[in-house]
Design an enzyme around this catalytic site. Structure first.
Site, PDB file in Angstrom:
ATOM      1  N   TYR A 159      55.324  94.598  37.994  1.00 21.46           N
ATOM      2  CA  TYR A 159      55.093  93.228  37.515  1.00 21.46           C
ATOM      3  C   TYR A 159      56.408  92.426  37.557  1.00 21.46           C
ATOM      4  O   TYR A 159      56.437  91.302  38.084  1.00 21.46           O
ATOM      5  CB  TYR A 159      54.548  93.270  36.082  1.00 21.46           C
TER       6      TYR A 159
HETATM    7  N1  LIG Z   1      50.574  85.609  28.560  1.00 17.58           N
HETATM    8  C1  LIG Z   1      51.901  85.566  28.663  1.00 17.58           C
HETATM    9  O1  LIG Z   1      52.614  85.689  27.668  1.00 17.58           O
HETATM   10  C2  LIG Z   1      52.560  85.341  29.990  1.00 17.58           C
HETATM   11  C3  LIG Z   1      53.954  85.328  30.036  1.00 17.58           C
HETATM   12  C4  LIG Z   1      54.583  85.110  31.245  1.00 17.58           C
HETATM   13  C5  LIG Z   1      53.841  84.873  32.374  1.00 17.58           C
HETATM   14  N2  LIG Z   1      52.483  84.900  32.311  1.00 17.58           N
HETATM   15  C6  LIG Z   1      51.722  84.644  33.538  1.00 17.58           C
HETATM   16  O2  LIG Z   1      50.724  83.684  33.276  1.00 17.58           O
HETATM   17  C7  LIG Z   1      49.634  83.854  34.190  1.00 17.58           C
HETATM   18  C8  LIG Z   1      48.335  83.910  33.413  1.00 17.58           C
HETATM   19  O3  LIG Z   1      48.312  85.117  32.667  1.00 17.58           O
HETATM   20  P1  LIG Z   1      47.511  85.329  31.322  1.00 17.58           P
HETATM   21  O4  LIG Z   1      48.492  85.842  30.345  1.00 17.58           O
HETATM   22  O5  LIG Z   1      46.712  84.144  31.002  1.00 17.58           O
HETATM   23  O6  LIG Z   1      46.602  86.569  31.764  1.00 17.58           O
HETATM   24  P2  LIG Z   1      45.029  86.800  31.829  1.00 17.58           P
HETATM   25  O7  LIG Z   1      44.360  86.282  30.600  1.00 17.58           O
HETATM   26  O8  LIG Z   1      44.871  88.247  32.172  1.00 17.58           O
HETATM   27  O9  LIG Z   1      44.550  85.866  33.036  1.00 17.58           O
HETATM   28  C9  LIG Z   1      44.831  86.201  34.360  1.00 17.58           C
HETATM   29  C10 LIG Z   1      43.945  85.398  35.282  1.00 17.58           C
HETATM   30  O10 LIG Z   1      44.213  85.835  36.628  1.00 17.58           O
HETATM   31  C11 LIG Z   1      42.982  86.274  37.216  1.00 17.58           C
HETATM   32  N3  LIG Z   1      43.179  87.355  38.172  1.00 17.58           N
HETATM   33  C12 LIG Z   1      43.713  88.575  37.960  1.00 17.58           C
HETATM   34  N4  LIG Z   1      43.641  89.315  39.085  1.00 17.58           N
HETATM   35  C13 LIG Z   1      43.038  88.553  40.032  1.00 17.58           C
HETATM   36  C14 LIG Z   1      42.657  88.762  41.379  1.00 17.58           C
HETATM   37  N5  LIG Z   1      42.834  89.932  42.002  1.00 17.58           N
HETATM   38  N6  LIG Z   1      42.065  87.749  42.042  1.00 17.58           N
HETATM   39  C15 LIG Z   1      41.827  86.571  41.431  1.00 17.58           C
HETATM   40  N7  LIG Z   1      42.152  86.310  40.141  1.00 17.58           N
HETATM   41  C16 LIG Z   1      42.738  87.297  39.449  1.00 17.58           C
HETATM   42  C17 LIG Z   1      42.125  86.739  36.033  1.00 17.58           C
HETATM   43  O11 LIG Z   1      40.761  86.800  36.415  1.00 17.58           O
HETATM   44  P3  LIG Z   1      39.655  87.513  35.466  1.00 17.58           P
HETATM   45  O12 LIG Z   1      39.302  86.491  34.429  1.00 17.58           O
HETATM   46  O13 LIG Z   1      38.535  87.810  36.414  1.00 17.58           O
HETATM   47  O14 LIG Z   1      40.298  88.738  34.885  1.00 17.58           O
HETATM   48  C18 LIG Z   1      42.448  85.653  35.023  1.00 17.58           C
HETATM   49  O15 LIG Z   1      41.724  84.479  35.300  1.00 17.58           O
HETATM   50  C19 LIG Z   1      49.946  85.147  34.967  1.00 17.58           C
HETATM   51  O16 LIG Z   1      50.511  84.823  36.208  1.00 17.58           O
HETATM   52  C20 LIG Z   1      50.968  85.840  34.081  1.00 17.58           C
HETATM   53  O17 LIG Z   1      51.783  86.719  34.812  1.00 17.58           O
HETATM   54  C21 LIG Z   1      51.816  85.140  31.155  1.00 17.58           C
END
Ligand SMILES: NC(=O)c1ccc[n+]([C@@H]2O[C@H](COP(=O)([O-])OP(=O)(O)OC[C@H]3O[C@@H](n4cnc5c(N)ncnc54)[C@H](OP(=O)(O)O)[C@@H]3O)[C@@H](O)[C@H]2O)c1
Length: 275
Positions: A159
Site C-alpha cells: 500500500y
Molecule cells: N481512510 C483514510 O484514512 C485514508 C487515508 C489516506 C488515504 N486514503 C485513501 O482514500 C481513498 C478512499 O479510501 P477509503 O478510506 O474511503 O476506503 P474504502 O471505504 O475502502 O473505499 C474504497 C473505494 O474504492 C473502491 N475500490 C476498491 N477496490 C476497487 C477495485 N478493484 N475496482 C474499483 N473500485 C475499487 C471501493 O469499492 P467497494 O465499495 O466495492 O469496496 C470503494 O468504493 C483510497 O485511495 C485510500 O487509499 C484513505
C-alpha cells in the site's frame, strides 16, 4: 457553476461522502464503482439530494486494466468534456493480492489504474480542469520490480509503495502539463478516517469521513488549488507540503514511470493500449 466531476470508488468511505457533497452542491457527478448493485444503491441514495445535479454511474473493476481502458472509452463516448477527475478508489487489504494481470492489487488499483484512466481522459480536460489523486501519509520507497508484479510484499508495504508511486507520477504529470493541461495534485485526505479500509486494516473506528470529503471538494473546486500543478497537499498538516524525497529524485521518478509504462505494455499489449 455546475461542474462535471468523475469520482472513482464512489460506493463507500471518503468517495461516497465526497459524491454526496458534490451532488448536494448541484454538480453533475459521474459515480464509478466495481459492484453494480452497490453502485445502483448509491445512485438511488444520492438522486434525491439536489434538483439541479445530475448523476450517472459507471462500473469497472480497476484491478483489471482492460476494464480501466473500457471505462475511459465509455466516458469519452458519452462526454466531450470533464471538469474534474477524483482518483479516489483504493485498496489496502484484500484476500487475493494478485490480479488477473499478474500484478499486486495495490499497485494495480492505487497506482496504474488511475495513471491509465487519467492519460486516457486527458483530452477531455482543459487548462481549467483538475485531477485529484488520493495519496496517503503512508508512503514507502518504490521497488520497480514489485510494481511490475515480482515478489510478495506485506499489505502495509504494498500500500505505502503504491501511494508513493502515485504521488511520484502525479508530480511528474502535473509539472509537465503546467502550461497546457489540467492541474494534477496528490492529496492525503487525512490519516485514519473511519472507512471500511481503515476499520479492516487497523481495527479502529477512525475519524470523521467528511474531513476527507471536504478537502477533496476544496481540491476539486476552490481557488486555493487552481495553480497547484504537481503539488502534494497533506491534510494531516492541513497544507501543501514537500513530497517524499523520492518524488523529487528525477532518476527514481523516471524508474517508476518506466515501470508503469512497461506494465501497461506487457499487460495490455501495444496494439490495444494505443489502439
Ligand atoms: N481512510 C483514510 O484514512 C485514508 C487515508 C489516506 C488515504 N486514503 C485513501 O482514500 C481513498 C478512499 O479510501 P477509503 O478510506 O474511503 O476506503 P474504502 O471505504 O475502502 O473505499 C474504497 C473505494 O474504492 C473502491 N475500490 C476498491 N477496490 C476497487 C477495485 N478493484 N475496482 C474499483 N473500485 C475499487 C471501493 O469499492 P467497494 O465499495 O466495492 O469496496 C470503494 O468504493 C483510497 O485511495 C485510500 O487509499 C484513505
Amino acid at each position: 457553476m455546475q461542474k462535471i466531476i468523475l469520482i472513482t470508488g464512489a460506493t463507500d468511505g471518503i468517495g461516497f461522502e465526497t459524491a454526496r457533497m458534490l451532488v448536494s452542491q448541484g454538480h453533475h457527478v459521474l459515480l464509478h464503482g466495481r459492484n453494480p448493485d452497490k453502485l445502483k444503491n448509491v445512485q438511488q441514495k444520492l438522486s434525491g439530494l439536489s434538483d439541479s445535479g445530475r448523476i450517472e454511474s459507471f462500473v469497472a473493476d480497476l484491478s483489471r486494466l482492460s476494464e480501466v481502458k473500457t471505462l475511459a472509452e465509455t466516458i469519452a463516448q458519452q462526454h466531450a468534456k470533464l471538469d474534474v477527475i477524483i482518483n479516489n478508489a483504493g485498496v489496502y487489504r484484500t484476500e487475493n493480492t494478485r490480479t488477473q494481470d499478474g500484478l499486486d492489487v495495490r499497485f494495480a488499483v492505487n497506482t496504474v489504474a488511475p495513471y491509465l484512466l487519467t492519460k486516457r481522459l486527458l483530452p477531455l480536460l482543459d487548462e481549467a480542469g483538475r485531477v485529484i489523486n488520493l495519496s496517503s501519509a503512508a508512503q514507502a520507497r518504490v521497488s520497480p520490480e514489485a510494481l511490475a508484479g515480482k515478489g510478495l510484499l506485506s499489505d502495509s508495504e504494498a500500500y505505502a509503495q503504491s501511494k508513493l508511486a502515485l504521488t511520484m507520477w502525479s508530480r511528474h504529470m502535473g509539472l509537465s502539463l503546467k502550461d497546457s493541461g489540467p492541474v494534477i495534485v496528490a492529496v492525503n485526505p487525512k490519516s485514519l478516517l473511519g472507512s471500511k479500509m481503515v476499520k479492516d486494516a487497523y481495527g479502529i473506528a477512525g475519524g470523521d469521513l467528511s474531513i476527507g470529503a471536504d478537502i477533496l471538494c476544496r481540491a476539486a473546486l476552490s481557488d486555493e488549488f487552481a495553480t497547484a500543478h504537481g503539488q502534494y497537499f497533506d491534510n494531516d498538516s492541513e497544507q501543501f507540503s514537500a513530497p517524499h524525497p523520492d518524488a523529487l529524485d528525477t532518476r527514481k521518478v523516471e524508474q517508476v514511470l518506466t515501470a508503469i509504462e512497461d506494465v501497461l505494455m506487457q499487460v495490455s499489449g501495444v496494439a490495444w493500449f494505443f489502439g
